[in-house]
Design a protein around this motif. Structure first.
Motif, PDB file in Angstrom:
ATOM      1  N   TYR A   1      -0.746  21.161 -14.471  1.00  0.00           N
ATOM      2  CA  TYR A   1      -1.863  20.679 -13.655  1.00  0.00           C
ATOM      3  C   TYR A   1      -2.235  19.249 -14.045  1.00  0.00           C
ATOM      4  CZ  TYR A   1      -6.644  19.790 -12.213  1.00  0.00           C
ATOM      5  OH  TYR A   1      -7.763  19.202 -11.691  1.00  0.00           O
ATOM      6  N   LEU A   2      -2.368  18.983 -15.326  1.00  0.00           N
ATOM      7  CA  LEU A   2      -2.729  17.640 -15.785  1.00  0.00           C
ATOM      8  C   LEU A   2      -1.669  16.625 -15.361  1.00  0.00           C
ATOM      9  CD1 LEU A   2      -3.968  18.447 -19.413  1.00  0.00           C
ATOM     10  CD2 LEU A   2      -5.354  18.126 -17.357  1.00  0.00           C
ATOM     11  N   GLU A   3      -0.431  16.984 -15.569  1.00  0.00           N
ATOM     12  CA  GLU A   3       0.691  16.108 -15.223  1.00  0.00           C
ATOM     13  C   GLU A   3       0.678  15.759 -13.739  1.00  0.00           C
ATOM     14  OE1 GLU A   3       5.282  16.352 -16.605  1.00  0.00           O
ATOM     15  OE2 GLU A   3       4.572  18.045 -15.430  1.00  0.00           O
ATOM     16  N   THR A   4       0.530  16.764 -12.895  1.00  0.00           N
ATOM     17  CA  THR A   4       0.572  16.579 -11.447  1.00  0.00           C
ATOM     18  C   THR A   4      -0.637  15.800 -10.946  1.00  0.00           C
ATOM     19  OG1 THR A   4       1.784  18.657 -11.204  1.00  0.00           O
ATOM     20  CG2 THR A   4       0.716  17.785  -9.238  1.00  0.00           C
ATOM     21  N   ALA A   5      -1.828  16.135 -11.465  1.00  0.00           N
ATOM     22  CA  ALA A   5      -3.046  15.463 -11.028  1.00  0.00           C
ATOM     23  C   ALA A   5      -3.023  13.977 -11.376  1.00  0.00           C
ATOM     24  CB  ALA A   5      -4.267  16.136 -11.660  1.00  0.00           C
ATOM     25  N   LEU A   6      -2.547  13.631 -12.568  1.00  0.00           N
ATOM     26  CA  LEU A   6      -2.491  12.233 -12.976  1.00  0.00           C
ATOM     27  C   LEU A   6      -1.476  11.448 -12.150  1.00  0.00           C
ATOM     28  CD1 LEU A   6      -2.761  12.689 -16.846  1.00  0.00           C
ATOM     29  CD2 LEU A   6      -4.521  11.813 -15.290  1.00  0.00           C
ATOM     30  N   LEU A   7      -0.377  12.074 -11.808  1.00  0.00           N
ATOM     31  CA  LEU A   7       0.600  11.427 -10.940  1.00  0.00           C
ATOM     32  C   LEU A   7       0.017  11.188  -9.553  1.00  0.00           C
ATOM     33  CD1 LEU A   7       3.914  13.269 -11.908  1.00  0.00           C
ATOM     34  CD2 LEU A   7       3.366  10.862 -12.264  1.00  0.00           C
ATOM     35  N   TRP A   8      -0.773  12.136  -9.068  1.00  0.00           N
ATOM     36  CA  TRP A   8      -1.421  11.969  -7.762  1.00  0.00           C
ATOM     37  C   TRP A   8      -2.359  10.767  -7.804  1.00  0.00           C
ATOM     38  CZ3 TRP A   8      -6.206  11.569  -5.640  1.00  0.00           C
ATOM     39  CH2 TRP A   8      -6.308  11.742  -4.248  1.00  0.00           C
TER      40      TRP A   8
ATOM     41  N   ILE B   1       6.832   9.430 -18.060  1.00  0.00           N
ATOM     42  CA  ILE B   1       6.387   8.938 -16.760  1.00  0.00           C
ATOM     43  C   ILE B   1       5.920   7.499 -16.932  1.00  0.00           C
ATOM     44  CG2 ILE B   1       4.686   9.161 -14.906  1.00  0.00           C
ATOM     45  CD1 ILE B   1       6.684  11.426 -14.864  1.00  0.00           C
ATOM     46  N   ILE B   2       6.338   6.623 -16.034  1.00  0.00           N
ATOM     47  CA  ILE B   2       5.854   5.245 -16.039  1.00  0.00           C
ATOM     48  C   ILE B   2       4.891   5.094 -14.876  1.00  0.00           C
ATOM     49  CG2 ILE B   2       6.470   2.805 -15.852  1.00  0.00           C
ATOM     50  CD1 ILE B   2       9.200   3.489 -17.005  1.00  0.00           C
ATOM     51  N   TYR B   3       3.599   4.932 -15.187  1.00  0.00           N
ATOM     52  CA  TYR B   3       2.595   4.782 -14.145  1.00  0.00           C
ATOM     53  C   TYR B   3       2.721   3.423 -13.457  1.00  0.00           C
ATOM     54  CZ  TYR B   3       0.106   8.722 -16.374  1.00  0.00           C
ATOM     55  OH  TYR B   3      -0.249   9.942 -16.891  1.00  0.00           O
ATOM     56  N   SER B   4       2.369   3.392 -12.182  1.00  0.00           N
ATOM     57  CA  SER B   4       2.405   2.129 -11.453  1.00  0.00           C
ATOM     58  C   SER B   4       1.040   1.437 -11.429  1.00  0.00           C
ATOM     59  CB  SER B   4       2.884   2.367 -10.017  1.00  0.00           C
ATOM     60  OG  SER B   4       1.999   3.244  -9.329  1.00  0.00           O
TER      61      SER B   4
ATOM     62  N   ASP C   1      -2.325   8.213  -9.773  1.00  0.00           N
ATOM     63  CA  ASP C   1      -1.551   6.975  -9.931  1.00  0.00           C
ATOM     64  C   ASP C   1      -1.034   6.450  -8.600  1.00  0.00           C
ATOM     65  OD1 ASP C   1      -0.209   4.966 -11.602  1.00  0.00           O
ATOM     66  OD2 ASP C   1       1.644   5.997 -11.009  1.00  0.00           O
ATOM     67  N   ALA C   2      -0.743   7.355  -7.677  1.00  0.00           N
ATOM     68  CA  ALA C   2      -0.105   6.971  -6.415  1.00  0.00           C
ATOM     69  C   ALA C   2      -1.088   6.664  -5.288  1.00  0.00           C
ATOM     70  CB  ALA C   2       0.843   8.083  -5.957  1.00  0.00           C
ATOM     71  N   GLN C   3      -2.392   6.913  -5.504  1.00  0.00           N
ATOM     72  CA  GLN C   3      -3.355   6.834  -4.403  1.00  0.00           C
ATOM     73  C   GLN C   3      -4.136   5.531  -4.351  1.00  0.00           C
ATOM     74  OE1 GLN C   3      -3.267   9.372  -2.132  1.00  0.00           O
ATOM     75  NE2 GLN C   3      -1.629  10.062  -3.515  1.00  0.00           N
ATOM     76  N   ASP C   4      -4.569   5.189  -3.121  1.00  0.00           N
ATOM     77  CA  ASP C   4      -5.476   4.073  -2.913  1.00  0.00           C
ATOM     78  C   ASP C   4      -6.904   4.553  -2.664  1.00  0.00           C
ATOM     79  OD1 ASP C   4      -3.477   2.091  -3.124  1.00  0.00           O
ATOM     80  OD2 ASP C   4      -2.867   2.473  -1.052  1.00  0.00           O
TER      81      ASP C   4
ATOM     82  N   ASP D   1      -5.118  16.082  -1.658  1.00  0.00           N
ATOM     83  CA  ASP D   1      -4.672  15.343  -0.472  1.00  0.00           C
ATOM     84  C   ASP D   1      -5.736  15.293   0.621  1.00  0.00           C
ATOM     85  OD1 ASP D   1      -2.193  14.653  -1.500  1.00  0.00           O
ATOM     86  OD2 ASP D   1      -1.205  16.444  -0.727  1.00  0.00           O
ATOM     87  N   ALA D   2      -6.679  16.231   0.596  1.00  0.00           N
ATOM     88  CA  ALA D   2      -7.732  16.262   1.615  1.00  0.00           C
ATOM     89  C   ALA D   2      -9.027  15.605   1.144  1.00  0.00           C
ATOM     90  CB  ALA D   2      -7.996  17.703   2.038  1.00  0.00           C
ATOM     91  N   LEU D   3      -9.039  15.052  -0.052  1.00  0.00           N
ATOM     92  CA  LEU D   3     -10.271  14.484  -0.617  1.00  0.00           C
ATOM     93  C   LEU D   3     -10.838  13.339   0.214  1.00  0.00           C
ATOM     94  CD1 LEU D   3      -9.836  14.355  -4.501  1.00  0.00           C
ATOM     95  CD2 LEU D   3     -11.584  15.566  -3.201  1.00  0.00           C
ATOM     96  N   SER D   4      -9.970  12.578   0.866  1.00  0.00           N
ATOM     97  CA  SER D   4     -10.436  11.427   1.638  1.00  0.00           C
ATOM     98  C   SER D   4     -11.316  11.834   2.810  1.00  0.00           C
ATOM     99  CB  SER D   4      -9.239  10.614   2.155  1.00  0.00           C
ATOM    100  OG  SER D   4      -8.412  11.416   2.985  1.00  0.00           O
ATOM    101  N   GLU D   5     -11.264  13.090   3.197  1.00  0.00           N
ATOM    102  CA  GLU D   5     -12.081  13.584   4.308  1.00  0.00           C
ATOM    103  C   GLU D   5     -13.516  13.877   3.876  1.00  0.00           C
ATOM    104  OE1 GLU D   5     -10.071  16.944   5.961  1.00  0.00           O
ATOM    105  OE2 GLU D   5      -8.143  15.894   6.102  1.00  0.00           O
TER     106      GLU D   5
END
Length: 239
Positions: free
Chosen positions: A118-125, A80-83, A127-130, A195-199
Motif C-alpha cells: 500500500y505504501l509503495e503504490t500510494a507514493l508512486l501515485w 524506485i526513482i521518483y520524478s 509522484d505521478a500526479q499533478d 484516482d477519483a480524488l480530483s472530483e
C-alpha cells in the motif's frame, strides 16, 4: 544473516560527526533501524546518504542480527526513482509530514506485505500526479486499514461518527463524535479511490479541519502516536 529487502525511509538523524541513523519500513522485517557509519567522511559515502531521503524506496542488503537494535546495511540501491516527490515543494511538504506520521504509527518489527504494498503504490501515485491536494487525507484514512482501526461502515447512514469507537452512531454520545462537513467528507472518502480524488471539491479550511480530525483519530487509537512537528509548516505551505 544477510537479507535482501525493499525498504521505505521513515526518518533519518545525523549521529556524532560522521554517522547516520535511519529508520525504515522494510518488506521483510517491518520497522528496522540502521546505523550508517562514516557516511559523511568522503564523497562516495555522502552520495549514498542522498539515497536516504524521506520516503525514498530502496533495495537493501542487510547484515541482520536479532540481538542488535541498530542493523548494518551492506548495500543500498534505489528501487524506485521518483520524478517529482523530492523536487516539488508542495509534494516535499507532504513527504515530510507523512514520514512523521508513519514513523510515529509504525512501531512494531513485524512483516506486513500488504501494508508495504500500500505504501509503495500510494507514493508512486503521488509522484505521478499533478492534482493531489486531497491525497494526504485519503492516505491517512486508508492507512487505518493496516493499523487496525479502519471505520466500521455497517451503519454509515447514521448522522454521527464516533472517533473513539471507530463507528457510526445515531447519537453524539461524547465529545469525540463528529458530524456536519467532517462527517460528509469522511463518508465521501470511504467510498473513493486515489484516482477519483480530483472530483472531491473542498476548500483549504475544510481540508485542514478534516486533517486535524484524522490526527485525533490516530491519537485515540495509537497510544504512541504524536502530532507531527511538521504539521504547522505543512498547513502553511499546503493550505
Amino acid at each position: 544473516m544477510l537479507i535482501t529487502t525493499n525498504a521505505i525511509v521513515l526518518s533519518r538523524l545525523k549521529f556524532r560527526d560522521n554517522d547516520l541513523i535511519v529508520k525504515c519500513y522494510t518488506n521483510e522485517k517491518g520497522v528496522v533501524s540502521f546505523i550508517l557509519r562514516g557516511v559523511f567522511k568522503n564523497s562516495k559515502s555522502t552520495t549514498k546518504v542522498a539515497y536516504y531521503q524521506l520516503l525514498s524506496q530502496l533495495q537493501l542488503i542487510i547484515d541482520f542480527k536479532e540481538s542488535r537494535s541498530l542493523q548494518t546495511v551492506k548495500e543500498t540501491k534505489l528501487s524506485i526513482i521518483y520524478s517529482s516527490l523530492h523536487s516539488n515543494v508542495l509534494k516535499g511538504s507532504i513527504v515530510m509530514f507523512l514520514s512523521e506520521v508513519l514513523a510515529s504509527s509504525l512501531q512494531e518489527e513485524e512483516q506486513n506485505e500488504q501494508l508495504f504494498s500500500y505504501l509503495e503504490t500510494a507514493l508512486l501515485w503521488l509522484d505521478a500526479q499533478d492534482d493531489y491536494s486531497n491525497f494526504h487525507l485519503l492516505f491517512l484514512l486508508n492507512l487505518t486499514k493496516y493499523l487496525g482501526f479502519y471505520p466500521d461502515t455497517n451503519d454509515i447512514d447514521y448522522p454521527f461518527f464516533n472517533l473513539k469507537e471507530g463507528r457510526f452512531d445515531m447519537d453524539a454520545y461524547d465529545k469525540y463524535c463528529i458530524s456536519g462537513e467532517n462527517l460528509t467528507l469522511l463518508k465521501t472518502l470511504l467510498g473513493t479511490t486515489f484516482d477519483a480524488l480530483s472530483e472531491i471539491k473542498i476548500n483549504s479550511k475544510q481540508r485542514q479541519t478534516f486533517l486535524n480530525t484524522m490526527l485525533l483519530y490516530f491519537e485515540l487509537h495509537l497510544g504512541s502516536f504524536k502530532t507531527p512537528k511538521s504539521l504547522s509548516i505543512f498547513n502553511q505551505v499546503f493550505n
